[in-house]
Design a protein around this motif. Structure first.
Motif, PDB file in Angstrom:
ATOM      1  N   ALA A 233     -27.306 -32.548 -24.298  1.00 54.47           N
ATOM      2  CA  ALA A 233     -25.570 -32.755 -24.155  1.00 54.47           C
ATOM      3  C   ALA A 233     -25.306 -33.791 -24.568  1.00 54.47           C
ATOM      4  O   ALA A 233     -24.279 -34.351 -25.149  1.00 54.47           O
ATOM      5  N   ALA A 234     -26.119 -34.754 -25.215  1.00 54.89           N
ATOM      6  CA  ALA A 234     -26.172 -35.840 -25.490  1.00 54.89           C
ATOM      7  C   ALA A 234     -26.372 -35.732 -27.134  1.00 54.89           C
ATOM      8  O   ALA A 234     -25.452 -36.722 -27.441  1.00 54.89           O
ATOM      9  N   VAL A 235     -26.499 -34.591 -27.554  1.00 59.93           N
ATOM     10  CA  VAL A 235     -26.683 -34.824 -28.886  1.00 59.93           C
ATOM     11  C   VAL A 235     -25.328 -34.422 -29.936  1.00 59.93           C
ATOM     12  O   VAL A 235     -25.107 -34.289 -31.240  1.00 59.93           O
TER      13      VAL A 235
ATOM     14  N   LYS B 177     -19.425 -22.000 -27.646  1.00 59.85           N
ATOM     15  CA  LYS B 177     -18.734 -21.038 -28.669  1.00 59.85           C
ATOM     16  C   LYS B 177     -19.906 -21.738 -29.890  1.00 59.85           C
ATOM     17  O   LYS B 177     -19.438 -21.517 -30.685  1.00 59.85           O
ATOM     18  N   VAL B 178     -20.275 -23.309 -29.624  1.00 53.64           N
ATOM     19  CA  VAL B 178     -20.571 -24.440 -30.913  1.00 53.64           C
ATOM     20  C   VAL B 178     -21.463 -24.365 -29.588  1.00 53.64           C
ATOM     21  O   VAL B 178     -22.033 -24.827 -28.643  1.00 53.64           O
ATOM     22  N   VAL B 179     -23.335 -24.642 -30.122  1.00 52.71           N
ATOM     23  CA  VAL B 179     -24.751 -24.545 -29.313  1.00 52.71           C
ATOM     24  C   VAL B 179     -25.079 -26.426 -30.531  1.00 52.71           C
ATOM     25  O   VAL B 179     -25.447 -26.156 -31.746  1.00 52.71           O
ATOM     26  N   PRO B 180     -25.480 -26.713 -29.119  1.00 53.12           N
ATOM     27  CA  PRO B 180     -26.206 -28.327 -30.174  1.00 53.12           C
ATOM     28  C   PRO B 180     -27.383 -27.823 -30.664  1.00 53.12           C
ATOM     29  O   PRO B 180     -28.690 -26.963 -30.386  1.00 53.12           O
ATOM     30  N   PRO B 181     -27.376 -28.660 -32.263  1.00 54.32           N
ATOM     31  CA  PRO B 181     -28.459 -28.245 -32.669  1.00 54.32           C
ATOM     32  C   PRO B 181     -29.470 -29.166 -33.347  1.00 54.32           C
ATOM     33  O   PRO B 181     -30.331 -30.144 -33.452  1.00 54.32           O
TER      34      PRO B 181
ATOM     35  N   ALA C  89     -24.002 -40.240 -25.461  1.00 57.72           N
ATOM     36  CA  ALA C  89     -24.830 -40.450 -24.413  1.00 57.72           C
ATOM     37  C   ALA C  89     -24.683 -39.536 -23.624  1.00 57.72           C
ATOM     38  O   ALA C  89     -23.182 -38.736 -23.203  1.00 57.72           O
ATOM     39  N   ALA C  90     -25.349 -38.897 -22.244  1.00 62.60           N
ATOM     40  CA  ALA C  90     -25.373 -37.846 -21.566  1.00 62.60           C
ATOM     41  C   ALA C  90     -25.570 -38.581 -20.234  1.00 62.60           C
ATOM     42  O   ALA C  90     -27.012 -39.155 -20.093  1.00 62.60           O
TER      43      ALA C  90
END
Ligand code: NAP
Length: 447
Positions: free
Chosen positions: A198-200, A380-384, A120-121
């Protein structure tokens, strides 16, 4: 009902949010106890999440002193959404009933409906009397480790204590407009991301972080070669990014040319298309074929000139024999799942004679989840993120995952009225770049 949602959507200040009444009911996605046998006798593939996931109003329970109430702007589909919806390997009502026996607060969970969702976000709208560090109005993401802090074991590594996965082994999960979570599940929302981006992350990123970065897993060091099954899937796409960040070399395995392209764009130079290579690790239901393990090993050597120091394993039965075989002498197979079957089989001679280790891993403790969240905050990490569905279509989204028709992560819009909202640091977003943030979405559209 909509009063508190509208207040959050309108960006009301904390005092206004505190003064706005909470509803007694919330819209939510749930499975029903009286349907837990509905797929008995049906083949796993044919069990249809669209028939078992319901969206309707359910009561919002009382919240405990160590909990907060959040308006969930977006949530995500995880593989545990699939497991819950098809009642495999067991009905989740057994988890709720066990939790129900633990305490007054635990008893709230043992209901005839199970509100699911482990990501959740959103925005905090109430805090319990024992909550420190968090306030009404805070934008947060939620990790799913639901820990019994009165269990002594939890104070070494909470994953070794009496812990549960929120929204899978507890009720009141994130696929809802309002949810209830423990304060020690909260993390700051990355400011450059939309609600759906943001939620994934929390569930899959934290899992991959523990497996490949934390000392509790098989931490990657510079120069390590890491074989990653399902490298464009939920946990795999985070695994690729953590290996790259640690100075290792990921070798991603996927099942289509489109997925291979996604991985290359993510920075993974070495990709194996398992569909194209047509590995047949199992000759029949009972017999594996070592020559096929060897063929995979040769393919890996041809790509990177060596055997993998680490194998990131989760398909389980279909791949475990091959994973143990191809790992380097002294290497580690780190596993967190068994999507294709949990009764796995491997040739033990390859394990002991070559001094390999199989390491079990499960989600992450709060410190690891926090560190994993920091990798997102720091970009540094992107949401896929590959696709976004409305809450009403959670069944369809889960069906996509059940049939491996997705890439990366699928988000669900809950209280957020549309995509693209929630960014509070546009400068950082511009620095990261839309093209990097949409790698998986572009490919999803093309496939
Ligand atoms: P996902 O997004 O569906 O990704 C799984 C990937 O596995 C797919 O993209 C697919 O990639 C690959 N795959 C499927 N069947 C395969 C096969 N027969 N051989 C090789 N690869 C195969 O799911 P996820 O979110 O990454 O989760 C993966 C598993 O981990 C699930 O079982 C989930 O329950 C588990 N999990 C466990 C934890 C934990 O804390 N223990 C946390 C998160 C997830 P290709 O078809 O492209 O090869």
């Amino acid at each position: 009902m909509s009063e508190i949602l509208d207040a959050v959507r309108g960006g009301s200040d904390p005092a206004t949010l505190a003064a706005t009444a909470l509803p007694t009911m919330t819209r939510a996605v749930f499975v029903r106890r009286d349907e837990q046998e509905k797929f008995d006798g049906v083949a796993t593939r044919d069990k249809d999440p669209r028939a078992s996931l319901h969206v309707d109003e359910v009561p919002l329970p009382e919240f405990a002193p160590d909990e907060v109430v959040i308006v969930v702007m977006a949530s995500s589909i995880n593989f545990n959404t699939v497991w819950t919806s098809i009642f495999e390997p067991m009905s989740t009502f057994a988890f709720l009933d066990r939790l129900g026996k633990e305490s007054y607060w635990g008893a709230r969970h043992a209901l005839d409906h199970h509100v699911i969702g482990s990501d959740a976000a959103g925005v905090i709208v109430r805090v319990g009397s024992a909550v420190r560090n968090w306030s009404i109005g805070d934008a947060v993401t939620v990790h799913c480790n639901y820990v019994d802090d009165q269990d002594p074991t939890s104070h070494d590594d909470s994953m070794l204590g009496n812990q549960r996965i929120w929204g899978f082994e507890t009720n009141f999960g994130g696929l809802a407009d309002l949810s209830i979570v423990k304060a020690n599940q909260l993390m700051p929302k990355p400011a450059h991301l939309t609600w759906e981006e943001a939620a994934v992350n929390a569930l899959c990123n934290s899992t991959a972080y523990r497996m490949l970065v934390s000392h509790h897993g098989a931490p990657v060091t510079q120069g390590d070669k890491v074989l990653i099954w399902g490298a464009s899937g939920g946990i795999g796409s985070f695994a690729v990014q953590h290996v790259l960040n640690s100075g290792g070399t990921p070798i991603g395995v996927v099942s289509s040319a489109a997925k291979a392209e996604t991985l290359r764009e993510l920075g993974c130079r070495y990709v194996i298309n398992r569909a194209e290579r047509d590995y047949r690790f199992w000759k029949d239901e009972h017999t594996q074929d070592e020559s096929e393990w060897r063929r995979l090993g040769k393919d890996i050597r041809a790509l990177v000139g060596d055997d993998p120091d680490i194998v990131f394993e989760h398909p389980g039965r279909s791949t475990m024999g091959a994973s143990v075989f191809v790992a380097k002498r002294g290497g580690t197979i780190v596993t967190c799942a068994a999507t294709t079957g949990y009764l796995v089989e491997y040739d033990n001679r390859h394990l002991w004679m070559k001094l390999k280790t199989i390491k079990g891993s499960h989600f992450s403790n709060y410190r690891e989840a926090w560190a994993a969240n920091q990798t997102i905050i720091d970009a540094k990490v992107v949401p896929p993120l590959s696709a976004v569905f409305p809450l009403e279509q959670t069944g369809e989204a889960t069906y996509e995952m059940h049939h491996n028709r997705h890439e990366g992560k699928i988000a669900i819009l809950c209280a957020a009225t549309r995509e693209g909202l929630g960014v509070t640091d546009p400068a950082l977003r511009a620095e990261v770049g839309e093209s990097k943030l949409t790698i998986f979405r572009r490919h999803d559209r093309e496939t």
